[in-house]
Design an enzyme around this catalytic site. Structure first.
Site, PDB file in Angstrom:
ATOM      1  N   HIS A 180      -5.709  -7.806  -0.636  1.00 17.58           N
ATOM      2  CA  HIS A 180      -6.553  -6.606  -0.554  1.00 17.58           C
ATOM      3  C   HIS A 180      -7.130  -6.213  -1.913  1.00 17.58           C
ATOM      4  O   HIS A 180      -8.110  -5.486  -1.972  1.00 17.58           O
ATOM      5  CB  HIS A 180      -5.839  -5.444   0.154  1.00 17.58           C
ATOM      6  CG  HIS A 180      -4.838  -4.690  -0.660  1.00 17.58           C
ATOM      7  ND1 HIS A 180      -3.481  -4.927  -0.597  1.00 17.58           N
ATOM      8  CD2 HIS A 180      -4.992  -3.683  -1.549  1.00 17.58           C
ATOM      9  CE1 HIS A 180      -2.843  -4.100  -1.391  1.00 17.58           C
ATOM     10  NE2 HIS A 180      -3.740  -3.329  -1.994  1.00 17.58           N
ATOM     11  N   ASP A 213       0.019 -10.815   1.786  1.00 14.70           N
ATOM     12  CA  ASP A 213      -1.052 -10.109   1.077  1.00 14.70           C
ATOM     13  C   ASP A 213      -1.227 -10.640  -0.355  1.00 14.70           C
ATOM     14  O   ASP A 213      -0.871  -9.983  -1.319  1.00 14.70           O
ATOM     15  CB  ASP A 213      -0.720  -8.611   1.061  1.00 14.70           C
ATOM     16  CG  ASP A 213      -1.923  -7.757   0.705  1.00 14.70           C
ATOM     17  OD1 ASP A 213      -2.911  -8.303   0.167  1.00 14.70           O
ATOM     18  OD2 ASP A 213      -1.871  -6.535   0.948  1.00 14.70           O
ATOM     19  N   SER A 273      -0.441  -2.250  -6.557  1.00 13.13           N
ATOM     20  CA  SER A 273      -0.683  -3.409  -5.714  1.00 13.13           C
ATOM     21  C   SER A 273      -0.980  -4.613  -6.574  1.00 13.13           C
ATOM     22  O   SER A 273      -1.738  -4.518  -7.533  1.00 13.13           O
ATOM     23  CB  SER A 273      -1.833  -3.145  -4.768  1.00 13.13           C
ATOM     24  OG  SER A 273      -1.328  -2.556  -3.619  1.00 13.13           O
TER      25      SER A 273
HETATM   26  N1  ARG Z   1      -1.691   0.436   1.867  1.00 12.89           N
HETATM   27  C1  ARG Z   1      -1.846  -0.557   0.838  1.00 12.89           C
HETATM   28  C2  ARG Z   1      -2.487   0.087  -0.419  1.00 12.89           C
HETATM   29  O1  ARG Z   1      -2.554   1.271  -0.525  1.00 12.89           O
HETATM   30  C3  ARG Z   1      -2.585  -1.741   1.309  1.00 12.89           C
HETATM   31  C4  ARG Z   1      -4.006  -1.519   1.685  1.00 12.89           C
HETATM   32  C5  ARG Z   1      -4.767  -2.716   2.124  1.00 12.89           C
HETATM   33  N2  ARG Z   1      -4.753  -2.907   3.556  1.00 12.89           N
HETATM   34  C6  ARG Z   1      -5.565  -2.280   4.445  1.00 12.89           C
HETATM   35  N3  ARG Z   1      -5.436  -2.501   5.718  1.00 12.89           N
HETATM   36  N4  ARG Z   1      -6.500  -1.445   4.069  1.00 12.89           N
HETATM   37  O2  ARG Z   1      -3.416  -0.354  -1.037  1.00 12.89           O
HETATM   38  N1  ASP Z   2      -1.329  -0.534  -1.570  1.00 16.81           N
HETATM   39  C1  ASP Z   2      -1.332   0.191  -2.816  1.00 16.81           C
HETATM   40  C2  ASP Z   2      -2.261  -0.421  -3.864  1.00 16.81           C
HETATM   41  O1  ASP Z   2      -3.282  -0.968  -3.535  1.00 16.81           O
HETATM   42  C3  ASP Z   2       0.048   0.348  -3.332  1.00 16.81           C
HETATM   43  C4  ASP Z   2       0.680   1.604  -2.816  1.00 16.81           C
HETATM   44  O2  ASP Z   2      -0.030   2.617  -2.694  1.00 16.81           O
HETATM   45  O3  ASP Z   2       1.878   1.581  -2.568  1.00 16.81           O
HETATM   46  O4  ASP Z   2      -2.089  -0.249  -5.044  1.00 16.81           O
END
Ligand code: ARG
Ligand code: ASP
Length: 693
Positions: free
Chosen positions: A84, A220, A628
Site C-alpha cells: 500500500h 502487504d 507502514s
Molecule cells: N490501515 C493501513 C494503514 O493505515 C493499511 C492501509 C492500506 N489498505 C487499504 N485497504 N487501504 O495504512
Molecule cells: N497502515 C498505516 C500506515 O500506512 C500504519 C498504521 O496506521 O498502523 O502507516
C-alpha cells in the site's frame, strides 16, 4: 530486605510490562529504554540501533516519499516497503494491457526496474538536541507571533552553523509540543525504481473488509531499489545511475517467531496526540470524526460502485479509493475504541490527579488554570474546527473538480506576489492537473459531488459539471494560456470556479484565520500542559508525540482479548487465506498459483516447524500511520517482518494507547520471501539478500 527488593523488582517489571507503549527518539535510548528492551528479551545495545560514527540499524531505514517507511535489505540498495506504500507507483505504471495491480510486477533485471518521477527516500545521518539554541531568548510570556519568529530565526541560524556535506540537508523539528527541539541531518535519494510487487490479490488481500482488522492475511509488501551516482551520492534519475551501496542493510532471519519474542519497529510515525485534555478527545469523538466519516462514506458509495462496474475506473480510482477508505474506517474504529476504553473518563481521572499534584506542590498559581482554559478554548473553536475539517474533506480530499478549482484559486491569489511567482504557481498547478486528469472520470466525480456537497452546504449545484471548461488536461492548458490577466479572467468566467470561489474566500478570510487564532492558543496551552505534567508527575514516562521523525518502538509478539470470551492468537497462516477465499471476489480472490502452492505445501525453507506457512503476526509495538513499511526487527537486529497496520479494537492508540488491546500487525518475512521465491520465481532478488536460517 531481600524480599522487599524482590517485590520491588517484581512490581517494577510488572509496571513496565503494563505500561508498554511509546515511540522513542533513537539517539536517546541509553538508560531507561535500553534496560527495558533487555527485559523484553533484546540483545541489542542503544549503539547497535543508533550510532553516528559506525554503521547501525538506523542506516538501513528510510523515510519513503515523506509518508511511509522502507528498509534496505541488500548490499545493492534493494528496498522493502508495503504494497500500500508503493501502490500509487504500481498504479501509475498500470494499464489495461499491463495491469500490475491485478497481475503483480517483477523486474527481470536491473534494466527492467521502473523509474518513478518525484519518488524519494531520506536517510537520517544524525540527530542533535538543539533545544537550548532554538529557545534562546524565547519566553512563555512573549506574544505568539514574536515567539514563533524568534524560534524561526534561531532555527535558521542553527541550521546554517551545522557542519554537513554538500549533498546533505538539515531540518529542525519540535518535540513535546515545542518544549524540545531536535536537528536532523539527512540525505535524500531521488532515483527510486520499482522492482517488484505481488498481485493485489496477495498484496491487498482482504482489501477494505480486512483493513484495520485481525485476523489478517495480507502479503502487504512491494520492492524498490535506490539508485545513486557512480560515487554513491544522491542524484536525479539518470540512465547512468547505479544501485546504491548502503552503510548497513538488514539481514533476514527465517528462524521464525513465537509468542513472547522481542520485536522492535523502526520507522517514521506520522502524527499522534497522546497528551490531549479530555475536552479535546470529546470533540473528536462527538463532532470531528462523525461528520468526516459521513462525508467519506458518501463519497465511497459512489466510487466503489463505479469501480465494480468498470475495469478502467477500477484502475483509475484504485489508489484514491484506498486512501479515502483507509481513514474512513480508521475513524470509525477510533471512536469505538475510545468509547469502549472509557478514554474520556480516564483522561478526566488523570486530570483530577494532575490537579491534586499541582495543588500539593504549591503550583496552583502557575498551572491551576490550564484545564479550565482548555475547556473555554475548545468550546470556542468547536464549530470552526468542525467546519474547517469538513471543508478540507469536501473541497480538497474527496472531490477532484473542487480540488482543481482550489488550485485555480491559489493561482489567482498568487498574482498578488508578482508575475514570476504566478508563472511558477501556474507550472505547479499544471503538473497537478496533469496527474489529476490521468485518472479522472467526470461522471464519477460528479456523483461524488452530488453525494458530499449537501453535507457541507445547502446550495450544491452539480450543473457546473456540464458547463465547466475544465474537463481534461488539454482544456486546462487552454484555460491557462495567455497573459496572467487573461488567464484570471478566463478562470473567473468558468461555472465551476464561480461556484467554488466564495467557499475558498470564506476559507481564507474567516475559517482559517479564526481557526489559527484559537489553535495557536491551544498549542501554547498544550505545550505548558506537557511541561506541567513532567514537573508534577516526574516518575511517569513521557515519549514525544509522533511528528514524522525517526522513532523506535518495541514490544513482544502477543495476542489479545478484545472482549469477554474472545482471545486472538498472534500468528496467522496460509490456511486462513484459503478459509477466506471467495472465487472471483474483488477482495478475497486467491491466485491459482498460490492455491497450487498451498495444495502441494511447496513452502521450501519458509515453512514453520509444523510445516505451515505463516502469514501475519501481532506485536505490542506502539505504531501509527507512517510506520507502514517499517521493519520488524528481532532481538539480534535481523528482519523478521514488515509492519503494515493495527487491530480494529486498538486504532485509537493515536490518542489513547491501551496496552491491553493495542496491537500492530506485521507480515511475516517468511511469507514475503515465499511469495518472491516460490510464487514469483524472482530468485535474483532472493540471491542478493542475506538470509539466516
Ligand atoms: N490501515 C493501513 C494503514 O493505515 C493499511 C492501509 C492500506 N489498505 C487499504 N485497504 N487501504 O495504512
Ligand atoms: N497502515 C498505516 C500506515 O500506512 C500504519 C498504521 O496506521 O498502523 O502507516
Amino acid at each position: 530486605m531481600k524480599r522487599v527488593t524482590f517485590l520491588f523488582v517484581l512490581f517494577f517489571s510488572l509496571t513496565i510490562a503494563a505500561q508498554q507503549g511509546g515511540m522513542w527518539i533513537p539517539s536517546l535510548l541509553k538508560g531507561m529504554n535500553e534496560q527495558e528492551m533487555k527485559q523484553l528479551g533484546s540483545n541489542l545495545t542503544a549503539k547497535d540501533i543508533y550510532d553516528v560514527n559506525t554503521s547501525s540499524l538506523k542506516d538501513a531505514i528510510v523515510h519513503f516519499n515523506g509518508g511511509c517507511t522502507a528498509e534496505v535489505i541488500s548490499p545493492n540498495g534493494l528496498l522493502l516497503t508495503n504494497h500500500h506504500c508503493g501502490f500509487s507507483q504500481i498504479q501509475s505504471h498500470s494499464t489495461l494491457e499491463n495491469d500490475y495491480i491485478k497481475n503483480g510486477f517483477w523486474a527481470k533485471s536491473y534494466a527492467d526496474e521502473l523509474p518513478n518521477e518525484g519518488l524519494y527516500v531520506d536517510f537520517i545521518v544524525r540527530i542533535e538536541d538543539v533545544t537550548q539554541q532554538v529557545l534562546l531568548g524565547v519566553s512563555d510570556a512573549m506574544p505568539e507571533r514574536e515567539k514563533q519568529s524568534k524560534i524561526n530565526s534561531n532555527s535558521n541560524a542553527v541550521e546554517k552553523a551545522t557542519k554537513k556535506e554538500a549533498w546533505q540537508k538539515t531540518k529542525i523539528k519540535a518535540f513535546y509540543k515545542g518544549n524540545r527541539y531536535f536537528l536532523f541531518v539527512y540525505e535524500r535519494y531521488e532515483d527510486i525504481r520499482l522492482v517488484g510487487a505481488p498481485p493485489a490479490s496477495i498484496g491487498k488481500f482482504g482489501s477494505d473488509t480486512d483493513n484495520w482488522v485481525w485476523p489478517r492475511h495480507t502479503g502487504d509488501f512491494s520492492m524498490f531499489r535506490i539508485y545513486a551516482s557512480k560515487d554513491n551520492k544522491p542524484a536525479k534519475y539518470s540512465f547512468d545511475n547505479v544501485p546504491f551501496k548502503p552503510k548497513h542493510f538488514l539481514p533476514i532471519s527465517i528462524k521464525g517467531i513465537k509468542e513472547g519474542d522481542f520485536t522492535l519497529v523502526f520507522g517514521f510515525p506520522g502524527r499522534t496526540n497522546e497528551y490531549l485534555p479530555a475536552v479535546a478527545v470529546e470533540q473528536i469523538i462527538q463532532k470531528i470524526n462523525p461528520s468526516n466519516i459521513a462525508i467519506r462514506e458518501a463519497a465511497l458509495q459512489v466510487i466503489d460502485k463505479a469501480m465494480k462496474e468498470d475495469d478502467k475506473i477500477r484502475i483509475q480510482y484504485a489508489s484514491k479509493q484506498a486512501r479515502i477508505a483507509n481513514y474512513w474506517k480508521k475513524w470509525i474504529g477510533e471512536n469505538l475504541g475510545l468509547e469502549k476504553t472509557n478514554a474520556i473518563d480516564k483522561k478526566k481521572d488523570f486530570e483530577k490527579l494532575f490537579l491534586q499534584k499541582v495543588n500539593k506542590k504549591g503550583l496552583l498559581e502557575k498551572y491551576g488554570n490550564l484545564l479550565p482554559q482548555f475547556n473555554v478554548l475548545y468550546k470556542e473553536i468547536e464549530p470552526i474546527a468542525v467546519k474547517r475539517s469538513n471543508f478540507l474533506e469536501v473541497f480538497i480530499r474527496n472531490n477532484e473538480l473542487m480540488q482543481l478549482m482550489f488550485r485555480m484559486y491559489q493561482l489567482e491569489s498568487s498574482l498578488n506576489r508578482g508575475d514570476t511567482y504566478f508563472i511558477q504557481t501556474k507550472k505547479n498547478v499544471l503538473s497537478r492537473a496533469k496527474k489529476l486528469f490521468k485518472n479522472y472520470n467526470a461522471l464519477v466525480d460528479k456523483g461524488v459531488f452530488n453525494a458530499i456537497m449537501p453535507l457541507y452546504t445547502k446550495s450544491a449545484d452539480a450543473s457546473i459539471y456540464d458547463k465547466t471548461g475544465f474537463t481534461s488536461f488539454e482544456d486546462t492548458v487552454q484555460m491557462l494560456t495567455g497573459t496572467p490577466q487573461e488567464i484570471i479572467s478566463k478562470i473567473n468566467s468558468d461555472a465551476a470556479y464561480q461556484y467554488a470561489k466564495p467557499y475558498f474566500e470564506e476559507f481564507y478570510s474567516t475559517l482559517n484565520p479564526s481557526f489559527f487564532a484559537l489553535n495557536d492558543k491551544i498549542n501554547n496551552l498544550q505545550k505548558l500542559y506537557i511541561k506541567a505534567q513532567m514537573e508534577v508527575l516526574p516518575n511517569e514516562r513521557y515519549f514525544p508525540d509522533a511528528n514524522s521523525t525517526l522513532r523506535v518502538t518495541y514490544g513482544q509478539v502477543k495476542g489479545y482479548a478484545p472482549k469477554d470470551g474472545v482471545y486472538y492468537y498472534p500468528i496467522s497462516h496460509l490456511e486462513g487465506v484459503m478459509e477466506k477465499y471467495i472465487p472471483g471476489d474483488y477482495e478475497f480472490d486467491v491466485p491459482q498459483k498460490l492455491q497450487d502452492l498451498y495444495a502441494s505445501k511447496n513452502y521450501g525453507k519458509y515453512a514453520d516447524e509444523n510445516g505451515k506457512m505463516p502469514v501475519c503476526f501481532l506485536g505490542t509495538n506502539h505504531t501509527t500511520g507512517g510506520n507502514s513499511g517499517s521493519p520488524a526487527i528481532d532481538a539480534n537486529g535481523n528482519l523478521i517482518g514488515l509492519n503494515f497496520d493495527r487491530v480494529w479494537e486498538g486504532t485509537m492508540s493515536d490518542i489513547y494507547y491501551d496496552p491491553e488491546i493495542c496491537r500492530n500487525i506485521m507480515v511475516d518475512i517468511r511469507y514475503v520471501l515465499f511469495i518472491i521465491d516460490k510464487y514469483a520465481g524472482a530468485n535474483r532478488l532472493i540471491n542478493e539478500m542475506k538470509i539466516i536460517d
